[in-house]
Structure formats: C-alpha cells, structure tokens
Design a protein around this motif. Structure first.
Motif, PDB file in Angstrom:
ATOM      1  N   ASP A  25       0.829  -1.196   0.000  1.00  0.00           N
ATOM      2  CA  ASP A  25       0.000   0.000   0.000  1.00  0.00           C
ATOM      3  C   ASP A  25       0.863   1.246   0.000  1.00  0.00           C
ATOM      4  OD1 ASP A  25      -2.262  -1.496  -0.005  1.00  0.00           O
ATOM      5  OD2 ASP A  25      -2.630  -1.343   2.165  1.00  0.00           O
ATOM      6  N   LYS A  26       1.976   1.184   0.752  1.00  0.00           N
ATOM      7  CA  LYS A  26       2.869   2.336   0.850  1.00  0.00           C
ATOM      8  C   LYS A  26       3.503   2.652  -0.494  1.00  0.00           C
ATOM      9  CE  LYS A  26       6.915   3.969   3.425  1.00  0.00           C
ATOM     10  NZ  LYS A  26       7.920   3.607   4.452  1.00  0.00           N
ATOM     11  N   ASN A  27       3.821   1.592  -1.266  1.00  0.00           N
ATOM     12  CA  ASN A  27       4.513   1.781  -2.535  1.00  0.00           C
ATOM     13  C   ASN A  27       3.574   1.998  -3.703  1.00  0.00           C
ATOM     14  OD1 ASN A  27       7.021   1.465  -1.307  1.00  0.00           O
ATOM     15  ND2 ASN A  27       6.968  -0.768  -1.524  1.00  0.00           N
ATOM     16  N   THR A  28       2.270   1.825  -3.489  1.00  0.00           N
ATOM     17  CA  THR A  28       1.312   2.005  -4.574  1.00  0.00           C
ATOM     18  C   THR A  28       1.005   3.485  -4.766  1.00  0.00           C
ATOM     19  OG1 THR A  28       0.302  -0.134  -4.101  1.00  0.00           O
ATOM     20  CG2 THR A  28      -0.999   1.436  -5.394  1.00  0.00           C
ATOM     21  N   PRO A  29       1.192   4.036  -5.958  1.00  0.00           N
ATOM     22  CA  PRO A  29       0.920   5.453  -6.189  1.00  0.00           C
ATOM     23  C   PRO A  29      -0.541   5.781  -5.907  1.00  0.00           C
ATOM     24  CG  PRO A  29       2.115   4.474  -8.040  1.00  0.00           C
ATOM     25  CD  PRO A  29       1.680   3.350  -7.155  1.00  0.00           C
ATOM     26  N   GLU A  79       7.129  15.240  -8.027  1.00  0.00           N
ATOM     27  CA  GLU A  79       8.322  14.602  -7.464  1.00  0.00           C
ATOM     28  C   GLU A  79       8.662  13.326  -8.226  1.00  0.00           C
ATOM     29  OE1 GLU A  79      10.041  13.867  -3.023  1.00  0.00           O
ATOM     30  OE2 GLU A  79       7.944  13.389  -3.357  1.00  0.00           O
ATOM     31  N   GLU A  80       7.622  12.611  -8.655  1.00  0.00           N
ATOM     32  CA  GLU A  80       7.818  11.404  -9.442  1.00  0.00           C
ATOM     33  C   GLU A  80       6.980  11.489 -10.707  1.00  0.00           C
ATOM     34  OE1 GLU A  80       6.896   8.019  -7.083  1.00  0.00           O
ATOM     35  OE2 GLU A  80       8.465   8.390  -5.600  1.00  0.00           O
ATOM     36  N   GLY A  81       7.550  11.076 -11.804  1.00  0.00           N
ATOM     37  CA  GLY A  81       6.811  11.084 -13.061  1.00  0.00           C
ATOM     38  C   GLY A  81       7.205  12.236 -13.964  1.00  0.00           C
ATOM     39  N   THR A 107      -2.480  13.911  -6.227  1.00  0.00           N
ATOM     40  CA  THR A 107      -1.914  14.397  -4.980  1.00  0.00           C
ATOM     41  C   THR A 107      -0.440  14.007  -4.890  1.00  0.00           C
ATOM     42  OG1 THR A 107      -2.650  12.394  -3.836  1.00  0.00           O
ATOM     43  CG2 THR A 107      -4.123  14.308  -3.758  1.00  0.00           C
ATOM     44  N   GLY A 108       0.304  14.778  -4.127  1.00  0.00           N
ATOM     45  CA  GLY A 108       1.727  14.524  -3.976  1.00  0.00           C
ATOM     46  C   GLY A 108       2.516  15.814  -3.998  1.00  0.00           C
ATOM     47  N   HIS A 109       3.822  15.670  -4.050  1.00  0.00           N
ATOM     48  CA  HIS A 109       4.719  16.830  -4.002  1.00  0.00           C
ATOM     49  C   HIS A 109       5.074  17.289  -5.415  1.00  0.00           C
ATOM     50  CE1 HIS A 109       7.676  19.496  -2.182  1.00  0.00           C
ATOM     51  NE2 HIS A 109       8.517  19.144  -3.145  1.00  0.00           N
ATOM     52  N   TYR A 110       5.020  18.590  -5.623  1.00  0.00           N
ATOM     53  CA  TYR A 110       5.376  19.187  -6.912  1.00  0.00           C
ATOM     54  C   TYR A 110       6.539  20.149  -6.701  1.00  0.00           C
ATOM     55  CZ  TYR A 110       1.303  17.042  -9.003  1.00  0.00           C
ATOM     56  OH  TYR A 110       0.414  16.117  -9.465  1.00  0.00           O
ATOM     57  N   HIS A 111       7.599  19.918  -7.475  1.00  0.00           N
ATOM     58  CA  HIS A 111       8.830  20.698  -7.320  1.00  0.00           C
ATOM     59  C   HIS A 111       8.772  22.051  -8.017  1.00  0.00           C
ATOM     60  CE1 HIS A 111      11.257  17.717  -5.314  1.00  0.00           C
ATOM     61  NE2 HIS A 111      11.088  16.827  -6.277  1.00  0.00           N
ATOM     62  N   MET A 112       8.196  22.067  -9.213  1.00  0.00           N
ATOM     63  CA  MET A 112       8.421  23.192 -10.107  1.00  0.00           C
ATOM     64  C   MET A 112       7.165  23.556 -10.882  1.00  0.00           C
ATOM     65  SD  MET A 112      11.273  23.198 -13.164  1.00  0.00           S
ATOM     66  CE  MET A 112      12.501  22.601 -11.984  1.00  0.00           C
ATOM     67  N   ALA A 113       7.061  24.844 -11.229  1.00  0.00           N
ATOM     68  CA  ALA A 113       6.000  25.317 -12.117  1.00  0.00           C
ATOM     69  C   ALA A 113       6.645  26.109 -13.253  1.00  0.00           C
ATOM     70  CB  ALA A 113       5.009  26.202 -11.370  1.00  0.00           C
ATOM     71  N   ARG A 114       6.169  25.850 -14.461  1.00  0.00           N
ATOM     72  CA  ARG A 114       6.623  26.609 -15.623  1.00  0.00           C
ATOM     73  C   ARG A 114       5.406  27.228 -16.307  1.00  0.00           C
ATOM     74  NH1 ARG A 114      10.421  21.934 -18.380  1.00  0.00           N
ATOM     75  NH2 ARG A 114      12.186  22.066 -16.925  1.00  0.00           N
ATOM     76  N   PHE A 115       5.573  28.408 -16.829  1.00  0.00           N
ATOM     77  CA  PHE A 115       4.523  29.050 -17.620  1.00  0.00           C
ATOM     78  C   PHE A 115       5.152  30.199 -18.387  1.00  0.00           C
ATOM     79  CE2 PHE A 115       4.381  30.777 -13.280  1.00  0.00           C
ATOM     80  CZ  PHE A 115       4.453  32.152 -13.484  1.00  0.00           C
ATOM     81  N   GLU A 190      10.179  29.980 -15.072  1.00  0.00           N
ATOM     82  CA  GLU A 190      10.274  28.718 -14.330  1.00  0.00           C
ATOM     83  C   GLU A 190      10.535  29.041 -12.866  1.00  0.00           C
ATOM     84  OE1 GLU A 190      12.425  25.164 -15.946  1.00  0.00           O
ATOM     85  OE2 GLU A 190      13.764  25.581 -14.244  1.00  0.00           O
ATOM     86  N   TYR A 191       9.749  28.401 -11.967  1.00  0.00           N
ATOM     87  CA  TYR A 191       9.874  28.682 -10.543  1.00  0.00           C
ATOM     88  C   TYR A 191       9.891  27.385  -9.743  1.00  0.00           C
ATOM     89  CZ  TYR A 191       8.677  33.436 -11.867  1.00  0.00           C
ATOM     90  OH  TYR A 191       8.679  34.677 -12.460  1.00  0.00           O
ATOM     91  N   THR A 192      10.743  27.325  -8.735  1.00  0.00           N
ATOM     92  CA  THR A 192      10.733  26.237  -7.768  1.00  0.00           C
ATOM     93  C   THR A 192       9.640  26.533  -6.751  1.00  0.00           C
ATOM     94  OG1 THR A 192      13.108  25.878  -8.055  1.00  0.00           O
ATOM     95  CG2 THR A 192      12.087  24.967  -6.071  1.00  0.00           C
ATOM     96  N   VAL A 193       8.672  25.621  -6.622  1.00  0.00           N
ATOM     97  CA  VAL A 193       7.506  25.911  -5.780  1.00  0.00           C
ATOM     98  C   VAL A 193       7.405  25.010  -4.542  1.00  0.00           C
ATOM     99  CG1 VAL A 193       6.148  26.889  -7.643  1.00  0.00           C
ATOM    100  CG2 VAL A 193       6.034  24.433  -7.232  1.00  0.00           C
TER     101      VAL A 193
END
Length: 249
Positions: A25-29, A79-81, A107-115, A190-193
């Motif tokens: 369960d922990k490893n399932t996205p 973070e992944e993908g 849901t999850g962690h997002y590192h960066m936004a570009r626009f 590009e921004y680190t968010v």
C-alpha cells in the motif's frame, strides 16, 4: 504443545502478510487528485497594490489604472513522473482576478511550475473569425480594457496603464502606457515551488511587483511603448518580468 506451536506459526504468518500488504500500500501510487490553482498577488515595492495610490518608483511618482497580463503554457513537475502539461489553459491575470482554477492533478509533491507570460504564436495569429467567435468566458475573448489590438496584430501580452510625473513635482501629469505584444515579447518563466498537493483546493501563490517590473527604467522619460513604436523599451520591460513575478510562501 503442538497446538500452541501451530497457533504461533499461524500468527507469525498472518503478521507477515499484514506487513507485506502495508508495504505494498505504501509503494502504490495514489490515484487521488486535488485542484491546483494559481494566484498572483499585486504589489508595488512590497506595498499593497491600489489604483488610488500614487507610488514612487525609481524616484518618479506613478499611479496605475490597468495592470493585466496573460499566463499560458502552464506545466507542473511532480516529485515522481513526467512534467504535467496543462494544454491550452490560459489565465487573464488582473488585480481583481484572485485565485484561478488551473487543473486537477494527482496528490503529492510538486517541485516546479513553468509558464509563460504572453500568448502562443499560433493563437496570436488567429483569424478575425477565430477571435470574435470565442465564448465571452474565455480569457482570450474580447476584453475590456482591450487585450487584443486587432485580428492581424495579435494580443497584448501585458498591459500596464496609468499616469506618471514627468516634471519632478510629485504630481502625475502624463499618460503612461506599456503594451507588450508580438511573438518575440513572450517570456518563458520557471519557478521552484515545492508544493504538497492534497485532495481539495490547493494554491500556488505568486507575487507580481510592479516596481520590479520597471527596474532600471526611468519612468519620467520612458513611459510609453506599444511595442512596435518603441521595441527597446518593450524588451526592457519584458526582461524584467521574471524578477517581477516571485513565489510567495
């Protein structure tokens, strides 16, 4: 005794299965999603934006009446993908626009936004029928104040209007107009968010500071560009966009 040993082994086996299931369960996205929205909070040298206020930028008194721009080409890096491309999404950002819906994402962690600030070259070269047939709710439709010159000249990517003081007496006296358009004026950002997206509504919060937009520009002498009539001044403002917009935590 044999029964007790058998029971112990059974309990150990069940415990092992439970731990394995938990690990799986922990490893399932997660397939859960949340709304990821964007907001641009306006400021002038760190002070709240207000069209009734006279500000001082680089020693020149300035009063704003319009400060609108387009945001497109939105992408989020998880973070992944792979990078998530929000295809075809445009925002018309104004001092009153507040938080705007962008996309539903996992849901999850997002590192960066570009626009980018601007409008893509294909959309910017649309026909008159393409432009005038857009739904009124479309940010790329006819706007007031106008964000489009005409069907063959394209969009105003950024429009800032107001008045400036040109004689140094502290009173605004001349009309200011910064209207940036044409394909070379598009600015990629590009921004680190570092944003953790949960179920429900989530917001990426940016600040748009108009004092930083005009950094290095003497507004008492350089206060009008419609891009074509003063491309150097338009380019100077375009190049300041990346520092005018910043992530606000």
């Amino acid at each position: 005794m044999k029964f007790s040993s058998f029971r112990t082994l059974a309990l150990i086996s069940l415990l092992g299965l439970a731990l394995t299931a938990c690990e799986e369960d922990k490893n399932t996205p997660s397939n859960e999603e949340g709304a990821l929205n964007m907001m641009f909070e306006y400021a002038v040298d760190g002070m709240p934006f207000d069209t009734a206020t006279v500000y001082t930028i680089g020693g020149t008194a300035v009063k704003f009446s319009v400060a609108n721009f387009y945001v497109g080409g939105i992408q989020f890096m998880p973070e992944e993908g792979d990078m998530l491309d929000v295809a075809g999404k445009y925002l018309l950002v104004t001092p009153e626009s507040g938080m705007q819906e962008v996309a539903s994402v996992k849901t999850g962690h997002y590192h960066m936004a570009r626009f980018f600030v601007g409008v893509d070259s294909i959309t910017n070269s649309q026909t008159e029928e393409d432009f005038t047939s857009r739904d009124a709710a479309d940010p790329l439709a006819v706007q007031f104040p106008a964000m489009h010159w005409n069907w063959n000249s394209g969009y105003r990517f950024l429009r800032v209007d107001g008045k400036v003081d040109t004689d140094g007496d502290g009173m605004v006296d001349e009309t200011m107009a910064f209207h940036l358009g044409t394909n070379p004026m598009l600015q990629n950002l590009e921004y680190t968010v570092h944003k953790d997206v949960e179920t429900g509504s989530n917001m990426l919060h940016f600040e748009f500071d108009l004092a930083r937009l005009f950094n290095g520009i003497d507004l008492s002498t350089d206060y009008v560009t419609h891009t074509g009539n003063n491309p150097e001044l338009a380019a100077a403002v375009r190049d300041n966009i990346s520092s005018a917009i910043a992530v606000k935590h």
